[in-house]
Design a protein around this motif. Sequence first.
Motif, PDB file in Angstrom:
ATOM      1  N   LEU A 104      -7.254   3.901   2.228  1.00 26.89           N
ATOM      2  CA  LEU A 104      -6.353   4.432   1.214  1.00 26.89           C
ATOM      3  C   LEU A 104      -6.692   5.872   0.852  1.00 26.89           C
ATOM      4  N   ASN A 109      -1.421   4.266   3.835  1.00 29.13           N
ATOM      5  CA  ASN A 109      -1.006   3.843   2.501  1.00 29.13           C
ATOM      6  C   ASN A 109      -1.238   2.343   2.344  1.00 29.13           C
ATOM      7  N   GLN A 153      -2.105   3.266  -5.451  1.00 23.89           N
ATOM      8  CA  GLN A 153      -2.215   2.708  -4.103  1.00 23.89           C
ATOM      9  C   GLN A 153      -3.276   1.604  -4.044  1.00 23.89           C
TER      10      GLN A 153
END
Length: 224
Positions: A104, A109, A153
């Motif tokens: 990440l 992503n 995220q």
Amino acid sequence: MLRFMPVGDSMTIGSAGDHTWRHRLWRHLCETYGGPFTFVGPREELYDKNAEAPVSYAYAEPDFPRAHLAGWGEGWLHMAPVIGDAVRAHRADVLLVSLGLIDLGFYTNAEQTAENVRAFVAGARAARSRVRMVMLPVIPNVRALTDPPFATQVALFNELLAKAVADLDDRVSPLLLASVPESWDIDTDTYDGTHPNAHGEHKLAGAFAGAMWEAWGLGHPYEA
């Protein structure tokens, strides 16, 4: 002989002078698991920050099965392609997985990282159909405090990881989602906001031990 393989990033490989959570869990299992076991994997090294490479064997207590599949700066993206060969070569029975922060932070992503989780599971099972896996979510870290998009995220990935574990869990090859230690504090459990100090090593070991005890009756609850 039950064969555990720790799989992870810098928090799992550790650096020169560390005990590592691997050592802490080994000590716990020596005291609580009733049968023979060991740790397996293609690597034994710690990361040497001066050399900027995994070339150190300077464990704080080196007399334990140091084998692992962990790398400084490696994530699901890096481990998914190699897990099958590692499981096959070392006949791993239980994978203890702590990955995601690197993905990440630098590579993928949340959705892409979750796809690599699924590829990792498929690769491990192709190598050993009855392999069991315990997966730790991305734990709190200093970047998430200062970078709101990154924190978003991380939260999304942890949700997708839980979904993947639920979707892919299987009676023959079970998956467990370990819990982030409730008391985790980046000020007292890490030395730099990310990497575990001695307190943090115990808590990470306890997260894996607790999951295996609650779901499989393996060992006992962790006591530091």
